[in-house]
Motif scaffolding. Structure first.
Motif, PDB file in Angstrom:
ATOM      1  N   GLY A  28       0.735  -0.888   0.143  1.00  0.00           N
ATOM      2  CA  GLY A  28       0.037  -0.082  -0.213  1.00  0.00           C
ATOM      3  C   GLY A  28       1.164   1.033   0.027  1.00  0.00           C
ATOM      4  O   GLY A  28       0.594   2.063   0.568  1.00  0.00           O
ATOM      5  N   PHE A  29       2.329   1.495  -0.357  1.00  0.00           N
ATOM      6  CA  PHE A  29       2.986   2.771  -0.637  1.00  0.00           C
ATOM      7  C   PHE A  29       4.185   2.257  -1.581  1.00  0.00           C
ATOM      8  O   PHE A  29       4.467   1.183  -1.982  1.00  0.00           O
ATOM      9  N   ALA A  30       4.618   3.311  -1.677  1.00  0.00           N
ATOM     10  CA  ALA A  30       5.573   2.941  -3.183  1.00  0.00           C
ATOM     11  C   ALA A  30       6.334   4.363  -1.920  1.00  0.00           C
ATOM     12  O   ALA A  30       6.759   5.161  -0.959  1.00  0.00           O
ATOM     13  N   LYS A  31       8.152   3.616  -1.928  1.00  0.00           N
ATOM     14  CA  LYS A  31       9.313   3.925  -0.984  1.00  0.00           C
ATOM     15  C   LYS A  31       9.863   4.782  -2.283  1.00  0.00           C
ATOM     16  O   LYS A  31      10.399   4.334  -3.504  1.00  0.00           O
ATOM     17  N   CYS A  47      -4.654  10.377  -3.280  1.00  0.00           N
ATOM     18  CA  CYS A  47      -4.288  11.379  -1.825  1.00  0.00           C
ATOM     19  C   CYS A  47      -2.381  11.592  -1.927  1.00  0.00           C
ATOM     20  O   CYS A  47      -1.865  12.207  -1.859  1.00  0.00           O
ATOM     21  N   ASN A  48      -1.760  10.496  -2.525  1.00  0.00           N
ATOM     22  CA  ASN A  48      -0.980  10.387  -2.496  1.00  0.00           C
ATOM     23  C   ASN A  48       0.226  11.336  -1.071  1.00  0.00           C
ATOM     24  O   ASN A  48       1.416  12.463  -1.762  1.00  0.00           O
ATOM     25  N   LYS A  49       0.389  11.146  -0.114  1.00  0.00           N
ATOM     26  CA  LYS A  49       0.449  11.656   1.182  1.00  0.00           C
ATOM     27  C   LYS A  49       1.566  11.322   1.562  1.00  0.00           C
ATOM     28  O   LYS A  49       1.898  10.284   1.123  1.00  0.00           O
ATOM     29  N   GLU A  50       3.295  12.405   1.461  1.00  0.00           N
ATOM     30  CA  GLU A  50       4.403  11.199   1.442  1.00  0.00           C
ATOM     31  C   GLU A  50       4.509  11.393   3.377  1.00  0.00           C
ATOM     32  O   GLU A  50       4.749  12.461   4.405  1.00  0.00           O
ATOM     33  N   PHE A  51       5.488  10.340   3.835  1.00  0.00           N
ATOM     34  CA  PHE A  51       5.750  10.441   5.367  1.00  0.00           C
ATOM     35  C   PHE A  51       7.697   9.760   5.087  1.00  0.00           C
ATOM     36  O   PHE A  51       7.536   9.395   4.591  1.00  0.00           O
ATOM     37  N   SER A  52       8.040  10.309   6.032  1.00  0.00           N
ATOM     38  CA  SER A  52       9.410  10.455   6.093  1.00  0.00           C
ATOM     39  C   SER A  52       9.909   8.983   6.612  1.00  0.00           C
ATOM     40  O   SER A  52      10.745   8.689   6.390  1.00  0.00           O
ATOM     41  N   LEU A  63      -7.074   6.013   8.543  1.00  0.00           N
ATOM     42  CA  LEU A  63      -7.890   6.739   7.798  1.00  0.00           C
ATOM     43  C   LEU A  63      -8.643   6.158   6.763  1.00  0.00           C
ATOM     44  O   LEU A  63     -10.026   6.330   6.016  1.00  0.00           O
ATOM     45  N   HIS A  64      -7.851   5.715   5.921  1.00  0.00           N
ATOM     46  CA  HIS A  64      -8.506   5.426   4.322  1.00  0.00           C
ATOM     47  C   HIS A  64      -9.037   3.698   4.572  1.00  0.00           C
ATOM     48  O   HIS A  64     -10.228   3.431   4.362  1.00  0.00           O
ATOM     49  N   THR A  65      -8.469   2.501   5.506  1.00  0.00           N
ATOM     50  CA  THR A  65      -8.532   1.206   5.634  1.00  0.00           C
ATOM     51  C   THR A  65      -9.908   1.346   7.340  1.00  0.00           C
ATOM     52  O   THR A  65     -10.350   0.701   6.931  1.00  0.00           O
ATOM     53  N   GLY A  66     -10.513   2.378   8.053  1.00  0.00           N
ATOM     54  CA  GLY A  66     -11.135   2.210   9.057  1.00  0.00           C
ATOM     55  C   GLY A  66     -10.166   1.376  10.599  1.00  0.00           C
ATOM     56  O   GLY A  66     -11.659   1.617  11.340  1.00  0.00           O
ATOM     57  N   GLU A  67      -9.160   0.853  10.031  1.00  0.00           N
ATOM     58  CA  GLU A  67      -8.894  -0.191  11.041  1.00  0.00           C
ATOM     59  C   GLU A  67      -8.635   0.576  12.283  1.00  0.00           C
ATOM     60  O   GLU A  67      -8.195   1.810  12.460  1.00  0.00           O
ATOM     61  N   LYS A  68      -8.727  -0.473  13.902  1.00  0.00           N
ATOM     62  CA  LYS A  68      -9.038   0.161  14.799  1.00  0.00           C
ATOM     63  C   LYS A  68      -8.089  -1.013  15.167  1.00  0.00           C
ATOM     64  O   LYS A  68      -8.773  -1.682  16.188  1.00  0.00           O
ATOM     65  N   PRO A  69      -6.634  -0.966  15.831  1.00  0.00           N
ATOM     66  CA  PRO A  69      -6.449  -1.977  16.628  1.00  0.00           C
ATOM     67  C   PRO A  69      -5.892  -1.374  17.504  1.00  0.00           C
ATOM     68  O   PRO A  69      -5.674  -1.881  18.552  1.00  0.00           O
ATOM     69  N   PHE A  70      -6.441  -0.314  18.612  1.00  0.00           N
ATOM     70  CA  PHE A  70      -6.756   0.108  20.039  1.00  0.00           C
ATOM     71  C   PHE A  70      -7.256  -0.046  20.284  1.00  0.00           C
ATOM     72  O   PHE A  70      -8.469   1.145  21.261  1.00  0.00           O
ATOM     73  N   ARG A  71      -7.585  -1.252  21.579  1.00  0.00           N
ATOM     74  CA  ARG A  71      -8.924  -2.181  21.629  1.00  0.00           C
ATOM     75  C   ARG A  71      -9.266  -1.855  23.724  1.00  0.00           C
ATOM     76  O   ARG A  71      -7.966  -1.740  24.581  1.00  0.00           O
TER      77      ARG A  71
END
Length: 107
Positions: A28-31, A47-52, A63-71
């Motif tokens: 799900g990303f490009a380096k 989207c195309n947001k970039e992160f370091s 934000l895109h998947t809706g995943e909520k891993p912290f219960r």
């Protein structure tokens, strides 16, 4: 992890202003490597947001998947959150309940 380089590999390097993109299959990303720095770009259309840091992109993708891993770990509470900080704020709600202690809350 399958990686394929789509730009800038001929001649063993890339010049200033050029970018080398490694599509990471199934991740799900490009380096992006540009000017000696790497960034990670979200592959969600539009989207195309970039992160370091890759882990920041991973958090962003929620934000895109809706995943909520912290219960929430409190018995009977079914709340889940995308962000660890949101879980920590929520735990404070349980701490304010009358007579609540860490042991009685399950943490």
């Amino acid at each position: 992890l399958g990686m394929s380089t789509s730009e800038g590999e001929e001649g063993g390097g890339y010049g200033e202003g050029e970018e080398r993109v490694k599509e990471v299959a199934g991740r799900g990303f490009a380096k992006i490597e540009k000017g000696g720095r790497s960034t990670y770009r979200c592959d969600v259309e539009g989207c195309n947001k970039e992160f370091s840091k890759n882990y920041n992109l991973k958090a962003h993708r929620r934000l895109h998947t809706g995943e909520k891993p912290f219960r929430c770990r409190v018995k009977g509470c079914e709340k889940a959150f995308m962000w660890k900080s949101s879980l920590r704020s929520h735990e404070g709600v349980h701490g304010k309940q009358k007579g609540a202690t860490a042991g009685s809350l399950g943490f």
